[in-house]
Design an enzyme around this catalytic site. Structure first.
Site, PDB file in Angstrom:
ATOM      1  N   GLU A 197       0.795  -1.227   0.000  1.00  0.00           N
ATOM      2  CA  GLU A 197       0.000   0.000   0.000  1.00  0.00           C
ATOM      3  C   GLU A 197       0.826   1.275   0.000  1.00  0.00           C
ATOM      4  OE1 GLU A 197      -2.827  -0.083   3.135  1.00  0.00           O
ATOM      5  OE2 GLU A 197      -3.282  -2.195   2.816  1.00  0.00           O
ATOM      6  N   ASN A 198       2.122   1.142   0.157  1.00  0.00           N
ATOM      7  CA  ASN A 198       2.968   2.333   0.287  1.00  0.00           C
ATOM      8  C   ASN A 198       3.838   2.569  -0.937  1.00  0.00           C
ATOM      9  OD1 ASN A 198       2.172   2.870   3.079  1.00  0.00           O
ATOM     10  ND2 ASN A 198       3.217   0.950   3.528  1.00  0.00           N
TER      11      ASN A 198
END
Length: 528
Positions: free
Chosen positions: A354-355
């Site tokens: 997600e990053n």
């Protein structure tokens, strides 16, 4: 995916996923705001009224949430716009500007904040947008050409739901002035900050679907290891939580039989080795289950294999700060993932980062891993909606770069707000139209329908927003596969090989009476 107590949901994190920059602006495209020359910082030729906010007010702008002209921080002059999103509002500010038909324009602004979006809607062509998430001043810039009958466009700035305040200054639109536009005021305070050497990431809402790319000549691998059985044409994927967050605690053996692929969530970053991953059953979960040993978990994987299921190790989630950004970390990822696959009997991996991802090096690492595992390798992905919004995104690039080994991408169609579909229209999450119009973007962007699935929360408690009933999921599958049960959006083609659906999570499904696995599972497996 959050590992804490509720509110918990898949991929909820401190910074929410980005949404299309044009989603909410389109609704305000016809407001027809009054324009005037407003502010000493308006650059020569600038068509934006009060683009530098030097009136000390928001004159010329309409904002949907807490917003004001502030004296600090500013990029130049004495004032700048600062707006604070709420949990239900992106703090959007708009201004309608007169333009000329069939003319070229450049839009720019200096911005800072956790998420800031700049764009224009109603251009009559491809509506542009740009965004950044830098805490220091950086310049966003984009361009567009107006349609043959376009005489006005709506400019917008906004942040993201529930995030910190964003700041914008020196908003400019350069190009031929439209009828009724006042004579722009020259600048008395030119920009004082140089543009960043590395451009921030940009996304542009598509108004036409990109050309369809032919399916790969090598089909996604479906030949499994001898002990695992084969994956069906249409399948159900479920994420199993190795942690407790308020959902029903399960041993892997208790995962509902309708799930064809079980993604064990999650592998963690190896603090001693960049790009490396580790895995172990959460001790708190083991305690909550009355004892769940590593040996029992391994035996449960073997039992799922015997039942014809695939079990993959999901990498990432909310706390999975795993970075594969160079050759060394790519090698470490492949080495550590292969070691875990060999040790536990996993069939492959799920990419749930997600990053941010580096498509080049992560694709390289995944190909190395696939070659080691062999023809039974299973590769799944679960990007956020914005990550698959168009082909310029790194996650979409990763999916395209691994098409030859990719089993399925189950994009999360939740926690997303409203977004443009492949037809350029805005659709709100939680609807058949939202799901089908985004799937259209994935397929027309180059993925084969057999590599695309629908990702949804298994209950209303499993996500912050975007939960849909099993009926909505089934209708979306029907619409994509056969053109029936569609909403207002009807895909440009029928895709009978659409792969299936995914739920976060099997645990939340159990807490919701197994509604997803029972109803969506039966529907998926009955598809021809």
């Amino acid at each position: 995916m959050a590992r804490s107590v509720p509110p918990t949901h898949r991929r909820r994190r401190s910074a929410l996923p980005a949404v299309t920059a044009g989603a909410t602006a389109l609704a305000l495209a016809g407001t027809g705001l009054a324009l005037f020359a407003g502010g000493a910082s308006a650059a020569a030729g600038n068509l934006v009224a009060n683009g530098g906010f030097e009136t000390g007010t928001l004159a010329g702008w309409t904002c949907t949430a807490t917003a004001s002209a502030v004296s600090t921080p500013v990029h130049s002059g004495s004032y700048a716009l600062q707006a604070v999103p709420t949990s239900s509002d992106s703090a959007q500010c708009t201004q309608t500007v007169s333009v000329q038909p069939s003319s070229s324009y450049t839009l720019s602004s200096w911005v800072q904040g956790p998420y800031v979006y700049l764009g224009a809607s109603g251009t009559g062509g491809t509506d542009p947008s740009a965004w950044s998430n830098q805490t220091s001043w950086n310049q966003l810039s984009t361009s567009f050409t107006t349609g043959a009958s376009t005489t006005s466009v709506t400019l917008y700035l906004h942040g993201w739901y529930g995030q910190g305040a964003y700041t914008a200054d020196d908003v400019t639109l350069t190009g031929p002035a439209g009828a009724g536009t006042p004579t722009p005021t020259p600048s008395t305070a030119p920009p004082t900050t140089a543009p960043p050497t590395t451009a921030p990431p940009t996304t542009a809402p598509p108004t036409t679907a990109p050309p369809t790319t032919a399916p790969p000549t090598t089909a996604p691998p479906t030949t499994p290891p001898p002990s695992s059985g084969s994956l069906p044409k249409h399948l159900l994927t479920g994420y199993w939580q190795d942690f407790d967050n308020g959902a029903t605690d399960q041993k892997l053996s208790a995962v509902q039989s309708a799930y064809d692929i079980i993604a064990v969530s999650f592998a963690n970053a190896d603090p001693a080795k960049a790009g490396g991953i580790t895995f172990a059953i959460d001790p708190a979960l083991a305690t909550g289950l009355g004892g769940y040993t590593d040996a029992q978990f391994r035996a449960d994987i073997a039992a799922k294999h015997a039942a014809g299921k695939k079990v993959v190790l999901s990498v990432g989630g909310q706390n999975g700060a795993i970075t594969v950004g160079d050759a060394t970390s790519a090698a470490n990822f492949a080495d550590s993932a292969y070691a875990l696959i060999q040790s536990y009997g996993f069939d492959g991996v799920d990419i749930d980062l997600e990053n941010g991802v580096n498509a080049t090096y992560l694709a390289q690492s995944l190909h190395t891993l696939a070659a080691r595992v062999g023809p039974g390798f299973v590769l799944t992905m679960a990007p956020q909606t914005i990550d698959m919004y168009n082909t310029s995104g790194a996650y979409f690039q990763l999916a395209l770069a691994t098409k030859d080994i990719l089993t399925v991408v189950n994009t999360q169609f939740y926690n997303s707000g409203g977004m443009n579909g492949c037809d350029g229209k805005v659709y709100n999450q939680g609807t058949v139209d939202f799901i089908t119009s985004q799937i259209c973007t994935h397929i027309e962007g180059g993925l084969d329908p057999s590599q695309v699935g629908i990702g949804v929360p298994a209950s209303g408690k499993a996500a912050g927003s975007g939960y849909v009933s099993s009926t909505v999921v089934n209708n979306a599958l029907d619409c994509l596969a056969t053109g029936t049960n569609c909403g207002s959006f009807v895909p440009p083609a029928k895709w009978p090989t659409i792969r299936g659906a995914m739920a976060w999570s099997t645990n939340w499904d159990a807490a919701n009476g197994n509604d997803f696995s029972t109803n969506v599972g039966a529907h998926v497996h009955a598809m021809p």
